[in-house]
Design an enzyme around this catalytic site. Structure first.
Site, PDB file in Angstrom:
ATOM      1  N   LYS A  53      -5.709 -22.263  11.488  1.00  0.00           N
ATOM      2  CA  LYS A  53      -6.179 -20.885  11.714  1.00  0.00           C
ATOM      3  C   LYS A  53      -5.844 -20.438  13.138  1.00  0.00           C
ATOM      4  CE  LYS A  53      -9.784 -21.373   8.250  1.00  0.00           C
ATOM      5  NZ  LYS A  53     -11.189 -21.523   7.861  1.00  0.00           N
ATOM      6  N   GLN A  97     -16.735 -22.602  10.625  1.00  0.00           N
ATOM      7  CA  GLN A  97     -16.093 -23.439   9.620  1.00  0.00           C
ATOM      8  C   GLN A  97     -17.162 -24.203   8.830  1.00  0.00           C
ATOM      9  OE1 GLN A  97     -12.846 -23.317   8.954  1.00  0.00           O
ATOM     10  NE2 GLN A  97     -12.959 -24.859   7.342  1.00  0.00           N
ATOM     11  N   ASP A 120     -14.849 -13.876   7.067  1.00  0.00           N
ATOM     12  CA  ASP A 120     -14.877 -14.696   5.850  1.00  0.00           C
ATOM     13  C   ASP A 120     -15.323 -13.894   4.621  1.00  0.00           C
ATOM     14  OD1 ASP A 120     -14.078 -17.402   6.081  1.00  0.00           O
ATOM     15  OD2 ASP A 120     -15.888 -17.915   7.219  1.00  0.00           O
TER      16      ASP A 120
HETATM   17  N1  GUN Z   1     -14.462 -24.200   4.489  1.00  0.00           N
HETATM   18  C1  GUN Z   1     -13.587 -24.230   3.460  1.00  0.00           C
HETATM   19  N2  GUN Z   1     -13.057 -23.001   3.243  1.00  0.00           N
HETATM   20  C2  GUN Z   1     -13.614 -22.185   4.158  1.00  0.00           C
HETATM   21  C3  GUN Z   1     -13.456 -20.805   4.447  1.00  0.00           C
HETATM   22  O1  GUN Z   1     -12.723 -20.053   3.790  1.00  0.00           O
HETATM   23  N3  GUN Z   1     -14.206 -20.326   5.488  1.00  0.00           N
HETATM   24  C4  GUN Z   1     -15.063 -21.117   6.192  1.00  0.00           C
HETATM   25  N4  GUN Z   1     -15.760 -20.549   7.165  1.00  0.00           N
HETATM   26  N5  GUN Z   1     -15.226 -22.400   5.945  1.00  0.00           N
HETATM   27  C5  GUN Z   1     -14.507 -22.930   4.936  1.00  0.00           C
END
Ligand code: GUN
Length: 284
Positions: A53, A97, A120
């Site tokens: 990311k 996350q 998100d």
């Molecule tokens: N963990 C796995 N996929 C995601 C996601 O799309 N966003 C976040 N914040 N955590 C995750």
């Protein structure tokens, strides 16, 4: 052999559009979108997602901050960190996350993020807007899946889709988005009976359970579209999805690979969402 929908190739195209938009925003507003990713603890999978990311943001010309916190951070402290970014005008997107360590209430974390910075799309209000079909930030993985289907002009209207997996992050929102495009949607999960028969009815199969070989060739109707969201490691350390790709590829009309399928599209969607939050915050 079905056509492969490469998330890697599509991501490259979309991320170039994102980069150009960031350039234009910079020229117009003298600022670029800034994403803050908060990573709690040292889960190896989370670390690798967060790294991707961060790189994605920088390559697109955005600002990216990765705020790493020890696994033993208290819930109160973490909520205070989120508040600090909520109040920071130079930050346009906040992502914690997941999963967070067990002593922290995930719901409280999600609720704490200012909805205007919820890249998100996990905030309950964002989820509600999505269910109502209103304009909102869409969760990155289902949004990426829809971009993949659109890129091949795959007809969804009146089609039977089955989603295997009912998570808040993928299964449930993907069902809403497909329904919004007039597909007839079945959500299957670990307790579903006769999964094979249900899959055999489906024009579109989305596998998102996190178990290798959940979808095998005998479960696939000739010409079905297969989207594989799974990320699993074999005993040999190889990355595989939830679908037996080799077995299914000849039956499918379209199929996504792992790696290089949905994964890169998730990050691409996150970049788009960060731009969206930036624009809304600046009233663009
Ligand atoms: N963990 C796995 N996929 C995601 C996601 O799309 N966003 C976040 N914040 N955590 C995750």
């Amino acid at each position: 052999m079905g056509e492969i929908i490469s998330g890697k190739v599509l991501s490259k195209e979309v991320r170039e559009e994102v980069r150009l938009e960031v350039e234009a925003l910079k020229a117009q507003y003298g600022a670029v979108p800034h994403l803050v990713v908060i990573l709690v603890g040292e889960d190896p999978a989370s670390q690798s997602y967060v790294k991707a990311k961060h790189r994605g943001c920088l390559k697109a010309g955005m600002l990216s901050t990765v705020d790493r916190r020890d696994a033993d951070i208290s819930e109160e402290e973490l909520l205070a960190v989120i508040k600090q970014y909520n109040d920071d005008d130079e930050v346009h997107g906040i992502l914690v996350q997941l999963p967070v360590p067990k002593h922290i209430d995930e719901d409280k974390v999600i609720d704490a993020i200012d909805i205007s910075k919820d890249v998100d799309g996990f905030h309950p209000l964002n989820v509600a807007y999505m269910h109502l079909g209103r304009k909102c930030i869409l969760p990155a993985t289902p949004k990426g899946i829809m971009t993949m289907l659109e890129s091949k002009n795959i007809e969804l209207k009146g089609k039977d889709a089955i989603i295997i997996g009912r998570s808040n992050i993928v299964g449930k929102p993907a069902a809403m988005l497909l329904m919004g495009k007039h597909a007839t949607v079945t959500i299957a999960h670990s307790r579903t009976q006769n999964l094979k028969e249900k899959c055999l009815q489906a024009d579109i199969i989305i596998a998102a359970v996190g178990r290798a070989n959940t979808v095998t060739a005998d479960m696939v109707k000739e010409g079905a579209v297969i989207i594989d969201v799974g990320v699993n490691r074999t005993a040999e350390g190889k990355l595989v999805g939830d679908v037996d790709f080799e077995g299914c590829k000849d039956k499918a009309s379209y199929i996504t690979p792992v790696p290089g399928g949905v994964g890169p599209m998730t990050i691409t969607s996150l970049l788009q969402n960060t731009i969206e939050c930036f624009k809304r915050i600046l009233g663009a």
